[in-house]
Motif scaffolding. Structure first.
Motif, PDB file in Angstrom:
ATOM      1  N   HIS A  92      -5.166   9.212  17.011  1.00 20.12           N
ATOM      2  CA  HIS A  92      -4.255   9.083  15.874  1.00 20.12           C
ATOM      3  C   HIS A  92      -4.708   9.970  14.729  1.00 20.12           C
ATOM      4  CE1 HIS A  92      -1.515   7.154  12.991  1.00 20.12           C
ATOM      5  NE2 HIS A  92      -2.532   7.138  12.155  1.00 20.12           N
ATOM      6  N   ALA A  93      -6.017   9.953  14.455  1.00 17.38           N
ATOM      7  CA  ALA A  93      -6.547  10.739  13.345  1.00 17.38           C
ATOM      8  C   ALA A  93      -6.313  12.227  13.554  1.00 17.38           C
ATOM      9  CB  ALA A  93      -8.043  10.453  13.176  1.00 17.38           C
ATOM     10  N   LEU A 148      -2.990   4.778   8.635  1.00 16.45           N
ATOM     11  CA  LEU A 148      -2.715   4.290   9.977  1.00 16.45           C
ATOM     12  C   LEU A 148      -1.223   4.148  10.267  1.00 16.45           C
ATOM     13  CD1 LEU A 148      -5.537   1.611  10.284  1.00 16.45           C
ATOM     14  CD2 LEU A 148      -5.416   3.829  11.431  1.00 16.45           C
ATOM     15  N   LYS A 149      -0.403   4.088   9.217  1.00 16.01           N
ATOM     16  CA  LYS A 149       1.034   3.944   9.417  1.00 16.01           C
ATOM     17  C   LYS A 149       1.702   5.298   9.594  1.00 16.01           C
ATOM     18  CE  LYS A 149       2.058  -0.450   7.142  1.00 16.01           C
ATOM     19  NZ  LYS A 149       2.836  -1.117   6.069  1.00 16.01           N
ATOM     20  N   ILE A 161     -10.065  10.817   2.786  1.00 11.04           N
ATOM     21  CA  ILE A 161     -10.057   9.703   3.727  1.00 11.04           C
ATOM     22  C   ILE A 161     -11.502   9.289   3.978  1.00 11.04           C
ATOM     23  CG2 ILE A 161      -7.939  10.524   4.813  1.00 11.04           C
ATOM     24  CD1 ILE A 161      -9.662  11.427   7.198  1.00 11.04           C
ATOM     25  N   THR A 162     -11.680   8.056   4.428  1.00  8.68           N
ATOM     26  CA  THR A 162     -13.028   7.581   4.730  1.00  8.68           C
ATOM     27  C   THR A 162     -13.311   7.749   6.218  1.00  8.68           C
ATOM     28  OG1 THR A 162     -12.245   5.315   5.084  1.00  8.68           O
ATOM     29  CG2 THR A 162     -12.970   5.905   2.859  1.00  8.68           C
ATOM     30  N   GLU A 163     -14.594   7.711   6.553  1.00  8.61           N
ATOM     31  CA  GLU A 163     -14.998   7.906   7.948  1.00  8.61           C
ATOM     32  C   GLU A 163     -14.385   6.863   8.878  1.00  8.61           C
ATOM     33  OE1 GLU A 163     -19.342   9.433   8.238  1.00  8.61           O
ATOM     34  OE2 GLU A 163     -19.244   8.093   6.522  1.00  8.61           O
ATOM     35  N   SER A 164     -14.247   5.635   8.379  1.00 11.40           N
ATOM     36  CA  SER A 164     -13.750   4.555   9.237  1.00 11.40           C
ATOM     37  C   SER A 164     -12.319   4.806   9.701  1.00 11.40           C
ATOM     38  CB  SER A 164     -13.826   3.217   8.500  1.00 11.40           C
ATOM     39  OG  SER A 164     -13.042   3.244   7.318  1.00 11.40           O
ATOM     40  N   MET A 165     -11.558   5.577   8.937  1.00 12.81           N
ATOM     41  CA  MET A 165     -10.169   5.857   9.315  1.00 12.81           C
ATOM     42  C   MET A 165     -10.083   6.741  10.552  1.00 12.81           C
ATOM     43  SD  MET A 165      -8.264   6.558   5.682  1.00 12.81           S
ATOM     44  CE  MET A 165      -8.836   5.790   4.172  1.00 12.81           C
ATOM     45  N   THR A 166     -11.172   7.418  10.893  1.00  9.80           N
ATOM     46  CA  THR A 166     -11.141   8.362  12.012  1.00  9.80           C
ATOM     47  C   THR A 166     -11.571   7.727  13.331  1.00  9.80           C
ATOM     48  OG1 THR A 166     -13.418   9.113  11.630  1.00  9.80           O
ATOM     49  CG2 THR A 166     -11.665  10.227  10.408  1.00  9.80           C
ATOM     50  N   ALA A 218       0.825  -1.211   0.000  1.00 10.12           N
ATOM     51  CA  ALA A 218       0.000   0.000   0.000  1.00 10.12           C
ATOM     52  C   ALA A 218       0.856   1.256   0.000  1.00 10.12           C
ATOM     53  CB  ALA A 218      -0.948  -0.010   1.191  1.00 10.12           C
ATOM     54  N   ASP A 219       1.948   1.237   0.773  1.00  6.33           N
ATOM     55  CA  ASP A 219       2.831   2.403   0.842  1.00  6.33           C
ATOM     56  C   ASP A 219       3.411   2.720  -0.528  1.00  6.33           C
ATOM     57  OD1 ASP A 219       2.304   2.474   3.484  1.00  6.33           O
ATOM     58  OD2 ASP A 219       4.294   1.907   4.169  1.00  6.33           O
TER      59      ASP A 219
END
Length: 283
Positions: free
Chosen positions: A163-164, A127-128, A153-158, A89-90
């Protein structure tokens, strides 16, 4: 063993030939994807984002495609999950970010300075550690103004709020724009709208599809627009396929739209031609 690990701890999976074939397919896909980056088989398509008031193109969402030598065009939904599973992904995210910023800088230097480009960030990337530094390096390398880059970004990432907040505040300090993609179908916590440094909400296409027939969708979109404007956020609606939908969204004071009514995602050359011809949808 690997299939059992994928399912989490304390699992038992009985061997069968389908599992073996799946592993072989994954290994083959990994090799081919790594070669695709080296062999310039990856390409970005761009879908215009239109200001509903001026009817002008104000930006473009960069969308990944893989020109596979035997399978043809492969779309992000078949690329990103594998890339994340294989730990690529990176590498893939950096390729997209660099190429999108290079392309936008070229268009701006060609006479379209007000354009911005939107790039999707994968959950694994977000997340990284290292995302902020990577974005900073790409901006410096391409000499692109930070305000011209929008990260989606999507909502789930928050959901990991601490971290977010850290990541988004650091990105905000760089000067880049932040958009919440597919708003309304995920985590949907109003808390992050208050505490996170975001600039745009993207209304998911599922609310736009039946906007002419479903009053609940109308109420939801109207509420999202009102909420966003109350917080000084702009609203972009995805999946606009008809003039009636565009007009309806305009009446609801939605700021921007994108969708097949205006243009499907196109190659850079086609997008540039649209820009050079001057873009306005006939009324």
């Amino acid at each position: 063993m690997y299939r059992a690990k994928e399912q989490g701890k304390n699992n038992v999976i009985t061997y069968n030939s389908n599992i073996e074939q799946r592993i072989i397919d994954k290994l083959t896909f990994e090799v081919e994807l790594r070669n695709a980056i080296e062999n310039d088989e990856l390409v970005l398509y761009y879908q215009p984002q239109i200001d509903l008031e001026t009817k002008e193109i104000v930006g473009a969402e960069a969308l990944l495609r893989w020109n596979h030598p035997t399978l043809g065009l492969i779309f992000p939904g078949d690329i990103i999950p594998f890339a994340e599973e294989m730990g690529m992904a990176d590498e893939l995210g950096e390729w997209v970010l660099q190429n999108a910023c290079h392309q936008l800088k070229y268009w701006q230097d060609s006479g379209f300075p007000s354009l911005k480009v939107a790039v999707n960030i994968s959950p694994q990337d977000f997340l990284k550690n290292g995302l902020v530094e990577r974005v900073k390096q790409v901006l410096e390398m391409t000499k692109l103004e930070p305000k011209s880059l929008e990260l989606e970004i999507t909502e789930s990432m928050t959901m990991d709020v601490n971290h977010a907040i850290t990541i988004l505040e650091n990105l905000n300090e760089l000067g880049v724009q932040i958009a919440i993609d597919d708003f309304g179908i995920g985590y949907s916590s109003l808390n992050y709208l208050k505490n996170f440094p975001i600039h745009h909400l993207k209304i998911d296409r599922s609310f736009v599809n039946d906007i002419l027939n479903d009053q609940n969708d109308v109420k939801i979109i109207s509420a999202i627009v009102s909420l966003a404007h109350g917080l000084n956020l702009d609203v972009i609606a995805e999946g606009v396929e008809t003039k009636e939908q565009a007009d309806f969204l305009s009446n609801l004071h939605c700021d921007q739209v994108q969708g097949y009514y205006y243009s499907k995602p196109v190659k850079p050359g086609e997008f540039e031609e649209i820009l050079r011809l001057g873009f306005m949808k006939h009324e």
